[in-house]
Design an enzyme around this catalytic site. Structure first.
Site, PDB file in Angstrom:
ATOM      1  N   HIS A 111       0.823  -1.215   0.000  1.00 44.48           N
ATOM      2  CA  HIS A 111       0.000   0.000   0.000  1.00 44.48           C
ATOM      3  C   HIS A 111       0.855   1.263   0.000  1.00 44.48           C
ATOM      4  O   HIS A 111       2.012   1.263   0.423  1.00 44.48           O
ATOM      5  CB  HIS A 111      -1.007  -0.005   1.148  1.00 44.48           C
ATOM      6  CG  HIS A 111      -0.393   0.090   2.512  1.00 44.48           C
ATOM      7  ND1 HIS A 111      -0.040  -1.012   3.247  1.00 44.48           N
ATOM      8  CD2 HIS A 111      -0.097   1.157   3.297  1.00 44.48           C
ATOM      9  CE1 HIS A 111       0.452  -0.631   4.405  1.00 44.48           C
ATOM     10  NE2 HIS A 111       0.441   0.686   4.469  1.00 44.48           N
ATOM     11  N   HIS A 113       1.980   3.868   1.423  1.00 41.04           N
ATOM     12  CA  HIS A 113       2.457   4.605   2.590  1.00 41.04           C
ATOM     13  C   HIS A 113       3.981   4.548   2.559  1.00 41.04           C
ATOM     14  O   HIS A 113       4.552   3.548   2.145  1.00 41.04           O
ATOM     15  CB  HIS A 113       1.946   3.992   3.889  1.00 41.04           C
ATOM     16  CG  HIS A 113       0.542   4.417   4.232  1.00 41.04           C
ATOM     17  ND1 HIS A 113      -0.237   3.768   5.159  1.00 41.04           N
ATOM     18  CD2 HIS A 113      -0.210   5.456   3.765  1.00 41.04           C
ATOM     19  CE1 HIS A 113      -1.411   4.381   5.255  1.00 41.04           C
ATOM     20  NE2 HIS A 113      -1.423   5.393   4.406  1.00 41.04           N
ATOM     21  N   ASP A 115       6.312   3.900   4.506  1.00 38.54           N
ATOM     22  CA  ASP A 115       7.089   2.810   5.105  1.00 38.54           C
ATOM     23  C   ASP A 115       7.117   1.555   4.229  1.00 38.54           C
ATOM     24  O   ASP A 115       7.876   0.621   4.499  1.00 38.54           O
ATOM     25  CB  ASP A 115       6.611   2.472   6.533  1.00 38.54           C
ATOM     26  CG  ASP A 115       5.110   2.308   6.650  1.00 38.54           C
ATOM     27  OD1 ASP A 115       4.371   2.911   5.863  1.00 38.54           O
ATOM     28  OD2 ASP A 115       4.670   1.556   7.544  1.00 38.54           O
ATOM     29  N   HIS A 116       6.313   1.515   3.170  1.00 36.55           N
ATOM     30  CA  HIS A 116       6.314   0.352   2.270  1.00 36.55           C
ATOM     31  C   HIS A 116       6.723   0.695   0.842  1.00 36.55           C
ATOM     32  O   HIS A 116       7.150  -0.177   0.086  1.00 36.55           O
ATOM     33  CB  HIS A 116       4.928  -0.319   2.280  1.00 36.55           C
ATOM     34  CG  HIS A 116       4.472  -0.625   3.662  1.00 36.55           C
ATOM     35  ND1 HIS A 116       5.004  -1.655   4.406  1.00 36.55           N
ATOM     36  CD2 HIS A 116       3.572  -0.006   4.473  1.00 36.55           C
ATOM     37  CE1 HIS A 116       4.446  -1.661   5.616  1.00 36.55           C
ATOM     38  NE2 HIS A 116       3.578  -0.664   5.674  1.00 36.55           N
ATOM     39  N   HIS A 189      -7.091  -0.384   4.541  1.00 37.10           N
ATOM     40  CA  HIS A 189      -6.009   0.364   5.196  1.00 37.10           C
ATOM     41  C   HIS A 189      -5.681   1.602   4.355  1.00 37.10           C
ATOM     42  O   HIS A 189      -5.500   2.689   4.870  1.00 37.10           O
ATOM     43  CB  HIS A 189      -4.798  -0.542   5.364  1.00 37.10           C
ATOM     44  CG  HIS A 189      -3.658   0.095   6.098  1.00 37.10           C
ATOM     45  ND1 HIS A 189      -3.648   0.264   7.459  1.00 37.10           N
ATOM     46  CD2 HIS A 189      -2.507   0.636   5.653  1.00 37.10           C
ATOM     47  CE1 HIS A 189      -2.529   0.867   7.813  1.00 37.10           C
ATOM     48  NE2 HIS A 189      -1.816   1.107   6.737  1.00 37.10           N
ATOM     49  N   TYR A 223     -10.545  11.742  10.191  1.00 38.48           N
ATOM     50  CA  TYR A 223     -11.154  10.717   9.330  1.00 38.48           C
ATOM     51  C   TYR A 223     -12.117   9.800  10.089  1.00 38.48           C
ATOM     52  O   TYR A 223     -11.806   9.338  11.185  1.00 38.48           O
ATOM     53  CB  TYR A 223     -10.050   9.867   8.695  1.00 38.48           C
ATOM     54  CG  TYR A 223     -10.499   8.976   7.574  1.00 38.48           C
ATOM     55  CD1 TYR A 223     -10.397   9.388   6.253  1.00 38.48           C
ATOM     56  CD2 TYR A 223     -11.007   7.699   7.832  1.00 38.48           C
ATOM     57  CE1 TYR A 223     -10.803   8.550   5.209  1.00 38.48           C
ATOM     58  CE2 TYR A 223     -11.418   6.872   6.805  1.00 38.48           C
ATOM     59  CZ  TYR A 223     -11.315   7.300   5.494  1.00 38.48           C
ATOM     60  OH  TYR A 223     -11.709   6.477   4.472  1.00 38.48           O
ATOM     61  N   HIS A 257       4.168  -5.618   7.714  1.00 43.39           N
ATOM     62  CA  HIS A 257       4.943  -5.510   8.957  1.00 43.39           C
ATOM     63  C   HIS A 257       5.037  -6.927   9.502  1.00 43.39           C
ATOM     64  O   HIS A 257       4.010  -7.552   9.809  1.00 43.39           O
ATOM     65  CB  HIS A 257       4.250  -4.582   9.961  1.00 43.39           C
ATOM     66  CG  HIS A 257       4.276  -3.147   9.542  1.00 43.39           C
ATOM     67  ND1 HIS A 257       5.416  -2.364   9.612  1.00 43.39           N
ATOM     68  CD2 HIS A 257       3.322  -2.354   9.006  1.00 43.39           C
ATOM     69  CE1 HIS A 257       5.152  -1.149   9.159  1.00 43.39           C
ATOM     70  NE2 HIS A 257       3.886  -1.114   8.762  1.00 43.39           N
TER      71      HIS A 257
END
Ligand SMILES: [Zn+2]
Length: 304
Positions: A111, A113, A115-116, A189, A223, A257
């Protein structure tokens, strides 16, 4: 449900034939004698040793963020590129297994974000690989920034924009060598969330590997998943994702993760932790369903 059958094929060009006379290295791992042990709560940029997950599937990420390399006779596929800082660690891990960066043909992601996908721009440059993503993930990947459709928009960091992304649709397959990966749209997510499944074999022992995206309902303060006027259909598609994940072909679950699926204890075969678990995707989806229900209940109770 009938899945689409468009398939990406890797074609030899006469210009790239010579280096593949004998095919890319398959497995000549020179694993370090003392592998780094990762803690469950390890940091996203903590270095991890590269290690085999199963057959042609290797873990090349950090202790806190996954990156998976699938190797074939016709080149390799990398899923997820970690944080911007992790790209160097991923490259080192790929090389430590005896594989060449230039043999990575495709880069996929879970996805959008940082961190990925934060390391993907660098990995794309240094491998020359094609980047494939679902249409819903492409705008954020190209901008290197998320927008209000992202639950974590107000709290998430940006990343280096990714260029030349090719779309891959839900149910579409990517074929390379003897390996076929299937893309599964698993929005929730993020809107672009994608999970990937493939089969990996050791001799005639074949396992279904499922790289299933994060299913956590985490957001900034603004949100609300249940706000249909602002985010129509989002909650419904999140619930549909949980149904879908529970039914994926899934002998070995891997998550973006590693801690989300207890990867380190499973790889180290700690008590009651098994790498192979046919119920893993169902259990992962069920846990996410409980969390999502709690989140929605909280939203409903705090909405005036
Ligand atoms: Zn995320």
């Amino acid at each position: 449900m009938k899945s689409k059958s468009k398939t990406y094929l890797y074609f030899f060009s006469i210009f790239s034939f010579a280096p593949f006379m004998f095919g890319p290295a398959q497995s000549a791992p020179t694993l370090s004698a003392k592998p780094i042990k990762c803690a469950q709560d390890a940091g996203w940029n903590d270095p991890a040793s590269a290690r085999r997950l199963y057959g042609n599937t290797w873990y090349v990420g950090t202790c806190g963020v996954s990156s998976v390399l699938i190797t074939t006779q016709q080149g390799h596929i990398l899923i997820d590129g970690g944080t911007p800082e992790a790209a160097n660690l991923i490259e080192t891990n790929i090389r430590s297994l005896g594989f060449q960066l230039s043999d990575v043909r495709y880069i996929l992601s879970s996805h959008e974000h940082f961190d990925h996908v934060g390391g993907i721009a660098q990995l794309q440059r240094n491998t020359g690989a094609k980047v494939l993503a679902r249409a819903a993930a492409i705008p954020a990947l190209e901008r290197g920034a998320n927008d209000r459709s992202d639950p974590q928009y107000k709290i998430i960091e940006g990343f280096s924009p990714v260029k030349d992304i090719q779309p891959i649709a839900d149910g579409e397959t990517l074929k390379l060598g003897a390996t076929t990966l299937t893309a599964h749209a698993t929005p929730g997510h993020t809107q672009g969330s994608t999970s990937w499944t493939w089969r990996s074999c050791v001799a005639n022992q074949c396992k279904q590997i499922a790289y299933v995206d994060s299913l956590s309902a985490i957001s900034d303060d603004e949100y609300q998943y249940s706000d249909e006027s602002q985010h129509p259909g989002v909650l419904q598609s999140f619930r549909a994702t949980l149904h879908k994940v529970a039914k994926l072909p899934c002998d070995i679950l891997i998550t973006p993760h590693p801690s989300a699926s207890d990867l380190w204890p499973r790889l180290d075969q700690e008590a009651n932790k098994k790498l192979v678990n046919k119920q893993a995707c169902q259990q992962y989806a069920q846990k996410a369903r409980v969390n999502l229900d709690a989140r929605i209940a909280k939203e409903k109770s705090s909405t005036p």
